[in-house]
Scaffold this active site. Structure first.
Site, PDB file in Angstrom:
ATOM      1  N   ASN A 158       1.075  -1.495   0.065  1.00  0.00           N
ATOM      2  CA  ASN A 158      -0.058   0.144   0.109  1.00  0.00           C
ATOM      3  C   ASN A 158       0.670   1.423   0.114  1.00  0.00           C
ATOM      4  O   ASN A 158       2.170   1.153   0.785  1.00  0.00           O
ATOM      5  CB  ASN A 158      -1.218  -0.289   1.841  1.00  0.00           C
ATOM      6  CG  ASN A 158      -0.031   0.543   2.662  1.00  0.00           C
ATOM      7  OD1 ASN A 158       0.043   1.119   2.613  1.00  0.00           O
ATOM      8  ND2 ASN A 158      -0.001  -0.565   3.211  1.00  0.00           N
ATOM      9  N   CYS A 159       0.409   1.978  -0.626  1.00  0.00           N
ATOM     10  CA  CYS A 159       1.243   3.379  -0.736  1.00  0.00           C
ATOM     11  C   CYS A 159       0.403   4.022  -0.607  1.00  0.00           C
ATOM     12  O   CYS A 159       1.370   5.804  -1.347  1.00  0.00           O
ATOM     13  CB  CYS A 159       2.241   3.741  -2.132  1.00  0.00           C
ATOM     14  SG  CYS A 159       1.083   3.193  -3.773  1.00  0.00           S
ATOM     15  N   VAL A 160      -0.909   4.365  -0.679  1.00  0.00           N
ATOM     16  CA  VAL A 160      -1.498   5.487  -1.287  1.00  0.00           C
ATOM     17  C   VAL A 160      -1.767   6.494   0.132  1.00  0.00           C
ATOM     18  O   VAL A 160      -2.138   6.048   1.101  1.00  0.00           O
ATOM     19  CB  VAL A 160      -3.694   5.128  -1.986  1.00  0.00           C
ATOM     20  CG1 VAL A 160      -4.281   6.626  -1.618  1.00  0.00           C
ATOM     21  CG2 VAL A 160      -3.346   4.724  -2.949  1.00  0.00           C
TER      22      VAL A 160
END
Lengths: 129, 428
Positions: free
Chosen positions: B241-243
């Site tokens: 995840n990176c949002v």
């Protein structure tokens, strides 16, 4: 349990034709959910799923439980939807110009949260479409 | 479980004919790295770049940051369940190329987040402006669906880090740190007069670009469980995840969790660090109730007197944070929470989307809504052409000169909720 899905995401409308289509904003989906909670529905999914904030993505899908005959208000759901609405109002409107590709990706991500919820509900034998 | 971490201090990284470490310099064979990284029929091309501290370089969009490590003794291998078999890790010896990092960039979705600036004001907000970065830019074949594309880039990064980490296998480390947690009863008995402290490690688990994996399992599908803190250092937990990149834990941060390191630092001196419970942040309220019930039960079962709880993300996970706090406190166990804030651009609004009176000891990692202007950079690695659609930006965030005005939520690790960041507060 009788889940109902309310959404303003066209990809979710297409994937789940029985969903309740909101032709309006992120905030309007939350307001519709709040109306349901006032009539005795309960939140199945959190109103603020995802790291995309209400001032970034226009899309929101929420699953509620509509237990036939229940009119008692679930205070946990009510408090959660009110706090979520307060967060939407705090963060304000979307400030960037959204491209067609962004809109498509936001729809896919919002759909993935709903798929994730159906995965959790599958052991209950809940019909998902 | 006892793990030796052998740190090989890397002072510089250069491209070379052979991938090796010599006198503190990491040489990388660009061609070989690209070949290993791109070993997936769904990848069309891989490009390799170096980005060093102080350079006028911007990396965008960052998908993950991974520390190159190699398992030199003990069971299992790095990134069990993905790169290695699912053998249990966390014991024996692991070598670390300290100071080096693999950064993956890929255009999975149309909105771009995750910025690392190697110099200028943005560099002060990201811990990865101080690492010697080997950037792998991964382009997939045409027509790959977003879910598959995400997995392809994620796995490519692990392959790259494992390949580079191998270079440290036969190198004598500059220092060796030992971390040990004993089986519970033994651990509890070792320091009977010190308060027993556990760590509740919350993992982002909601959906596409919002997931975390434990030994190759999607953490949405776990019920909370115990894990030795040393297992985490060997890559048992990896990021998907990176949002809103400011408060997501790249794999590098899991490998180097400051919460775990600080608890070990005080272990046997001020506290008895008895263990770690991992839990998730799912989208349904039933999952949240189940996971927080289980988490509270587990920390009670292991006899914790106090608990540190770290969150990953904002909004939906605030509900999990609050449930964990309330249910653990109700059992008479003290909690300290680590979170960040979305308190509006002026910092004056309520910080979280949920709250509880029991949450009376909270550490903040900063306000993600704070606005910053990032000046233009000479070199941009990744996909600069789409930088104008940064989700955390404001209208016209990318200016003609290449500068970006955005909230710090776009900067990788700016308000990291494990404390792997630089924001701090000082008394006047």
């Amino acid at each position: 349990m009788k889940p109902i899905l309310i959404t303003n995401n066209p990809l979710v409308w297409q994937t789940y034709p029985e969903s309740i289509q909101i032709k309006g904003s992120f905030r309007e989906v939350l307001l519709r959910a709040r109306d349901g909670i006032h009539r005795g529905q309960r939140l199945i999914t959190h109103p603020l799923t995802g790291s995309l904030k209400p001032n970034q993505t226009p899309y929101k899908s929420i699953i509620l439980d509509e237990e036939p005959g229940n009119q008692a208000i679930d205070l946990v759901s009510l408090q959660m939807i009110e706090k979520s609405l307060a967060t939407v109002d705090k963060l304000g409107p979307i400030k960037v110009q959204l491209t067609a590709k962004m809109l498509e990706d936001y729809q896919v991500i919002d759909l993935s949260f709903i798929e994730s919820a159906w995965d959790s509900l599958r052991p209950l034998g809940i019909k998902t479409r | 479980m006892r793990l030796e971490i052998g740190n090989i201090n890397i002072k510089d990284v250069q491209l070379g004919n052979e991938t090796k470490v010599e006198k503190g310099v990491l040489y990388v064979n660009q061609e070989e790295l690209a070949k290993v990284t791109g070993d997936d029929e769904r990848i069309a091309s891989v490009e390799v770049y170096l980005a060093k501290p102080g350079e006028e370089t911007r990396i965008i969009p960052v998908k993950d940051v991974i520390e190159p490590r190699v398992k030199v003794s003990g069971s299992g291998g790095i990134f069990p369940g993905f790169i290695s078999k699912v053998d249990t890790v966390g014991e024996g010896r692991t070598h670390v190329l300290k100071g080096a990092a693999v950064v993956t960039t890929g255009k999975i979705v149309g909105f771009q987040e995750g910025i690392i600036d190697m110099s200028g004001p943005g560099a002060e907000y990201t811990p990865f402006s101080k690492t010697l970065n080997i950037v792998v830019k991964v382009d997939p074949i045409d027509g790959l669906h977003q879910h598959e594309h995400e997995a392809v880039v994620r796995l490519a990064g692990f392959r790259a880090a494992a390949y580079i980490g191998e270079a440290g296998r036969n190198v004598e480390p500059d220092d060796v740190q030992v971390y040990e947690t004993k089986p519970l009863l033994e651990q509890a008995a070792e320091y009977p007069n010190l308060p027993k402290v556990a760590y509740v490690y919350m993992l982002q688990t909601q959906g596409l670009l919002h997931d975390t994996y434990v030994y190759g399992v999607d953490a949405k599908r776990i019920i909370p469980t115990l894990i030795y803190p040393t297992e985490v250092m060997d890559g048992a937990i990896v990021s998907g995840n990176c949002v809103s990149a400011c408060d997501k834990n790249p794999t590098y941060v899991h490998q180097n969790s400051p919460v775990i390191h600080d608890l070990y630092e005080l272990h046997g001196k001020e506290i008895n660090f008895i263990g770690c419970v991992i839990t998730n942040e799912n989208v349904t309220l039933a999952d949240k109730e189940r996971s927080s019930n289980m988490t509270a039960k587990l920390v009670e079962l292991i006899g914790a007197e106090a608990v540190i709880i770290s969150e990953e993300g904002f909004g939906n996970p605030d509900a999990d944070l609050v449930m964990n706090c309330r249910k653990i406190e109700k059992k008479g166990i003290k909690t300290v929470l680590i979170t960040d804030e979305y308190a509006g651009q002026d910092g004056a609004s309520q910080s979280l989307a949920d709250s509880t009176p029991e949450g009376d000891a909270v550490v903040t990692a900063g306000n993600a809504n704070e606005v910053i202007t990032l000046p233009p950079m000479k070199t941009v690695i990744g996909y600069p052409e789409v930088a104008d659609v940064i989700a955390g930006g404001s209208a016209g965030s990318l200016k003609e000169d290449g500068s970006i005005t955005a909230e710090i939520q776009v900067i990788t690790g700016a308000t990291n909720e494990l404390g792997f960041n630089y924001l701090t507060a000082k008394g006047l």
